[in-house]
Structure formats: C-alpha cells, structure tokens
Scaffold this motif. Sequence first.
Motif, PDB file in Angstrom:
ATOM      1  N   VAL A 145       0.844  -1.187   0.000  1.00 21.75           N
ATOM      2  CA  VAL A 145       0.000   0.000   0.000  1.00 21.75           C
ATOM      3  C   VAL A 145       0.883   1.242   0.000  1.00 21.75           C
ATOM      4  O   VAL A 145       2.073   1.169   0.360  1.00 21.75           O
ATOM      5  CB  VAL A 145      -0.931  -0.014   1.236  1.00 21.75           C
ATOM      6  N   SER A 146       0.325   2.385  -0.404  1.00 20.47           N
ATOM      7  CA  SER A 146       1.074   3.639  -0.395  1.00 20.47           C
ATOM      8  C   SER A 146       0.688   4.433   0.850  1.00 20.47           C
ATOM      9  O   SER A 146       0.388   3.868   1.899  1.00 20.47           O
ATOM     10  CB  SER A 146       0.796   4.431  -1.675  1.00 20.47           C
ATOM     11  N   CYS A 147       0.651   5.764   0.716  1.00 18.29           N
ATOM     12  CA  CYS A 147       0.480   6.600   1.906  1.00 18.29           C
ATOM     13  C   CYS A 147      -0.956   7.054   2.111  1.00 18.29           C
ATOM     14  O   CYS A 147      -1.191   8.041   2.804  1.00 18.29           O
ATOM     15  CB  CYS A 147       1.397   7.815   1.811  1.00 18.29           C
ATOM     16  N   SER A 148      -1.943   6.392   1.528  1.00 16.65           N
ATOM     17  CA  SER A 148      -3.327   6.760   1.746  1.00 16.65           C
ATOM     18  C   SER A 148      -3.696   6.574   3.213  1.00 16.65           C
ATOM     19  O   SER A 148      -3.569   5.471   3.764  1.00 16.65           O
ATOM     20  CB  SER A 148      -4.244   5.912   0.863  1.00 16.65           C
ATOM     21  N   VAL A 149      -4.134   7.644   3.845  1.00 19.96           N
ATOM     22  CA  VAL A 149      -4.505   7.572   5.260  1.00 19.96           C
ATOM     23  C   VAL A 149      -5.683   6.625   5.449  1.00 19.96           C
ATOM     24  O   VAL A 149      -5.684   5.773   6.352  1.00 19.96           O
ATOM     25  CB  VAL A 149      -4.852   8.980   5.792  1.00 19.96           C
ATOM     26  N   GLY A 150      -6.704   6.754   4.592  1.00 20.91           N
ATOM     27  CA  GLY A 150      -7.865   5.884   4.716  1.00 20.91           C
ATOM     28  C   GLY A 150      -7.522   4.428   4.505  1.00 20.91           C
ATOM     29  O   GLY A 150      -8.020   3.553   5.225  1.00 20.91           O
ATOM     30  N   ALA A 151      -6.662   4.136   3.513  1.00 22.85           N
ATOM     31  CA  ALA A 151      -6.273   2.751   3.260  1.00 22.85           C
ATOM     32  C   ALA A 151      -5.545   2.156   4.453  1.00 22.85           C
ATOM     33  O   ALA A 151      -5.803   1.011   4.850  1.00 22.85           O
ATOM     34  CB  ALA A 151      -5.406   2.679   2.007  1.00 22.85           C
ATOM     35  N   LEU A 152      -4.630   2.926   5.041  1.00 19.37           N
ATOM     36  CA  LEU A 152      -3.901   2.415   6.202  1.00 19.37           C
ATOM     37  C   LEU A 152      -4.840   2.183   7.382  1.00 19.37           C
ATOM     38  O   LEU A 152      -4.736   1.175   8.091  1.00 19.37           O
ATOM     39  CB  LEU A 152      -2.794   3.385   6.588  1.00 19.37           C
ATOM     40  N   MET A 153      -5.773   3.092   7.607  1.00 16.92           N
ATOM     41  CA  MET A 153      -6.688   2.952   8.735  1.00 16.92           C
ATOM     42  C   MET A 153      -7.582   1.727   8.584  1.00 16.92           C
ATOM     43  O   MET A 153      -7.902   1.056   9.567  1.00 16.92           O
ATOM     44  CB  MET A 153      -7.547   4.213   8.866  1.00 16.92           C
ATOM     45  N   MET A 154      -7.958   1.394   7.347  1.00 15.60           N
ATOM     46  CA  MET A 154      -8.898   0.300   7.127  1.00 15.60           C
ATOM     47  C   MET A 154      -8.224  -1.046   6.865  1.00 15.60           C
ATOM     48  O   MET A 154      -8.845  -2.087   7.077  1.00 15.60           O
ATOM     49  CB  MET A 154      -9.814   0.640   5.944  1.00 15.60           C
ATOM     50  N   LEU A 155      -6.987  -1.048   6.406  1.00 12.41           N
ATOM     51  CA  LEU A 155      -6.367  -2.300   5.975  1.00 12.41           C
ATOM     52  C   LEU A 155      -5.349  -2.843   6.960  1.00 12.41           C
ATOM     53  O   LEU A 155      -5.046  -4.038   6.927  1.00 12.41           O
ATOM     54  CB  LEU A 155      -5.700  -2.104   4.607  1.00 12.41           C
ATOM     55  N   LEU A 156      -4.774  -2.002   7.822  1.00  7.84           N
ATOM     56  CA  LEU A 156      -3.842  -2.516   8.821  1.00  7.84           C
ATOM     57  C   LEU A 156      -4.587  -3.426   9.784  1.00  7.84           C
ATOM     58  O   LEU A 156      -5.592  -3.042  10.364  1.00  7.84           O
ATOM     59  CB  LEU A 156      -3.172  -1.368   9.566  1.00  7.84           C
TER      60      LEU A 156
END
Length: 570
Positions: A145-156
């Motif tokens: 994943v890259s630096c998308s805040v939403g992606a990190l919050m939902m995928l971690l």
Amino acid sequence: MAVDAILHPDILSRLFEHLSPGPVPGPRAFPTLCSERRIRRHTLAISARVCRAFYGAALDVLWHAMDDITPLLSVLPTYTTNGGVFTGGITDENWQRFQVYASRVRQLVMSRDERYGRSPSETAWMVLMQRSHGPLLPRLEHLAVSCSVGALMMLLSPTLTHLDWRITVSFNPNRGLADLLLEMVEPHFAHLKSLTLYEYDVANHKLPGKIDVCALTHLHELSVDHHIVLTASTLRSLVMFPYLRKLALMFELTPEELSALAQTKLEPGFFQLQELNLHAKLEEITAFLEATEPPCLDSLSITRQCSFFRLPREPLYHALHMVYTKIPRRIRALHLRLLNVDGYYPNEPEAQDVTASRLVPPALQTLPDLRELTISVEGLGTRLKDEHLRTLCAAWPALTRFEYTASAKSSGVRAPTRPPTFGTLLDFARAHPALVQLVLPTLSAEGMPEPGFGSDGASGARATPPHRGLRLLRFCGLARKTSIPRLALALDRAFPALDVGHLDSSCRSPLGGVEDPDVLMLALITLQAARKLRSEATVCMPGRSSVVRPASPGPASDDQGPTVSPQQGH
C-alpha cells in the motif's frame, strides 16, 4: 465412505490449493503462467457454483490473493471506479455479501489500482469506515500500500505479517504527514516478518520518519528501496538481526564511514541471511561484503546506477572485479545490473562498450555451485560475442538460468561484429543439461541446419538428441537477414519443450511495436500447435488406442475471476 472422506473440508482445501493462481507473473515469467492463471481462476469460480460442498474451499483459494482491491469493492453495487467513490449507501444485504469475500482475502497489492488510476478515494475509505467495526480485511496477512490515510486505517490488521509501504511524502510539502502515517503503522511492526519501505522524498537520506532499527530485529525480510546513508552503527545492528534471511538496501557510505568500514571487522552475524540485494557504488558494496561476510549467502544482487559515460571503463572493471573477490565461493545465484542514468548512448568508439568478457572474468567462471547468472546492462552499448559465449560453455556445469540482456535508447548502438551463432547456442545448451532459462541479446543464423536435418545439421541416427530441459528462450534482437521461419524450425527441433505460450497470448515487444523476436515467438507457437495436432490425430487414428481427452476450458474471465455469490454457490 470414500466420497465422504474426499468431501471433508480439510481435504477439499488441500485439493483446491493445487489450483491456486499464485502471484501476478512478472515480465520475464513463463508465457503459459498468464493463461494458466486465468484458467485456474475460472476453474475455481465454476467449482464454487456447481457444488455446495466445494463452495467454501474454492472461494478461499479464489479470493486468497488480490492483485488490486477494485474487484472486491465492485461487489458493492454503489461503488464506481470512476473517481473511486460511492454513489449511494451500502445496504445490510450488500454488506453481508461483501464480508463473505473480504474475510477470505489474505494478500492485497494496491499497486495496480494506483498504476491505472482507480484507487479508492479518501471519501470511499471514510464510507467503508462507517460500515466496518474493525479492519476491512480481518484475515489479511500481506499488504502492499502507499500513503493513503484511509487505506492504512482500514487495511492494517493484527494478522498482518508482510508490509510493503510506499511513502509518497515528496508530493506533499507537509512532512508531518509522514510522521502521522508512521504513528499509524509503527504499532504493527511488532508482528511483521517482512517489511519493505520506499520513500519518494529524495532529500531524506535516512530511514523514513523516526523508525528505530532496533525495533525491527525480529524481521525475516527487510527491504529499503530508497536511498539512505548507511552508518556503521546501523550496519552493526543489521548484522545482529537473528532471523534475517533477505536484505535489500539502496545505500551510500560517506568517505569517513567507507574508510572506517574498510579497516573494521564487524562481529560475526547474518547467520541466517540467504538473499542479499545491494544498490550502491561498487567500492561500497565491496566494503559491505568484506565487513559482514555472510556465511550462508545463497543469492547476491548487485546494482550500480550512475553516468557511465563520465566514468572510465578500467576503474569500473577493477571495482567490479574487487566485488567478485568478496563473493562467497558457494553462492548459487548472482545478479548484476548496470544502469546508465544518462538514458542515451552516444556514438563512442567500440572500446567504450561494456564487454561480456570483462563483466564475466575467469575468476567468476570458477564458482562451483552457481545455478543462476543474470546480467542486465541498461542505457549502454554492450557486446556478447560468439567467442565469449563459447568460453562460458566450460563454466558452471549445474547452471539452470543464464540471462545477458542489454538495452540502449539510441540507434547508434552497434551489434557485435560476431554475435552468438546458432551452433554456439546449441553447444552452450548441451554443456549445461540442467539449463531451464536462457536469454541472449542477439543471435546469428550461422550454423543453423538446413530444413530436414537434425538440430546440428545431421540427419537420421546421427542427429543429436534435442535438449528437452530448456523451457524459456528469449532474444533481445536477431542478426540482419535472419530467416525467421528457418530459425523457428531449427529452435523447435533443438528445444521441443520451450514454453512459448498460446495463440491468444499477447506478443508485444518492450518498445511497443512488433519486433523480430515477437514474430519468432509466434512462429514457434504455430509449430508447437501443429505438432500437438499431429500427435492427437495419430493417437485417434483407426487401429490405435484412443485417449479420452478432457475438454478445453471455456473462455477465461478477467484476471480476478468472476464474482461468485453465496446464492450461486448453492
């Protein structure tokens, strides 16, 4: 009883694991892998539909690894790839259906979404956050994943063991964003086994943010794919990582550090390290290998990137040969990449070309256990002459993979005065009976047998047996006036087991047009298809035993396979 045993969930899971599509094939992968991957996904989707007992096991394998997240989000009817947003709310029924698939995803790579501009927007992630009461993919183990805040919050997720994280802070002048992202990711470092870091901020020559190297000592794999200044203290810490099996570093050493490292012997370490990838100046790589001496190193990759036209050739060869002296004798794989950052090739004297005889000196030819050797020269003129390849026939008897490729961005690049001939190609293959992959920059038709003769020009009983082990054969170009039909016939006879793909496979050159190697590949595909049809016709002739052959699979769906709903599974 036998049927009940086969339909047991554990047994079905093991059976369907053999249909796993696997990761996305790279550009140098075997051609049949792409079509085989589509067929496997299609077979898994059909299996989930035809039998209730197959449903769960087939879906587990089908959705195990995702090349991008778009097919999964497309299960929700209100999600659109145009802008990566939701055009409406998510009903309870649609959300339950989405969770059926989301709970099965173990690997997710977001790079394809980003490459094709169809990544979910931050607004879409916020909509999903309102619906989900925890990680979006609760069993996720591998994430890129890259630096998308939403992606990190939902995928971690607490189940995460492999993280490939690209921090694109250079596109945002606020450095605080990187620190915020680091605070989100850092709690997950404790349960990671593999970590890849890449930061586009070229002004930052250290590990991203405030990552403490000592917090990563439990890692099995570590890749730092952006430029860092390596210090002696950081190297001492890395050497003592007890479980580290794979390490990739793009680094530089200050003159003071380089001098100190050359005179310092580090404590023994890297006891588990098997794969090492170093991107640096050749003298820095030499100092790294001399100071660390990994005792169990199995594979070494060396990358040197600079303006080679401002660098005299002799110092380059000397520095490269010094690296070779530090390579463990029992190494099994060696990969060398020279990249010219100028991106063009001026019309210089031939002596300025990079020659294969200097890149592969006699000292390197004596490595007894070498199985793989790949050399890539990009943006430079290079020469692999016929006598160079013939000299290598006596080296590395257990070789399974040999690649020598070259690319340059100017028509001024000259072909070697005597490129490898067809006869030398055969001799090289016969000298390496375990050879599976072979890539050469060019090939001359000299020594090619006449039609109707064996692969070495002999006929009847005197014909040399074909090499049935070679599966992948590629040329970057062909010598002028080469008869492609004759060459295809000769190669098909000499190497009948070549993996050339199918007629529906894409065949395009890296330059975007149709080149001679592409036409050659199509000719080989045609010859193999004709030979297969003749074989099948012979088997089905009257008076011979017939063979019941399975029907060919139907047209493959897209790369992600068809979406299978619970209703269709029943």
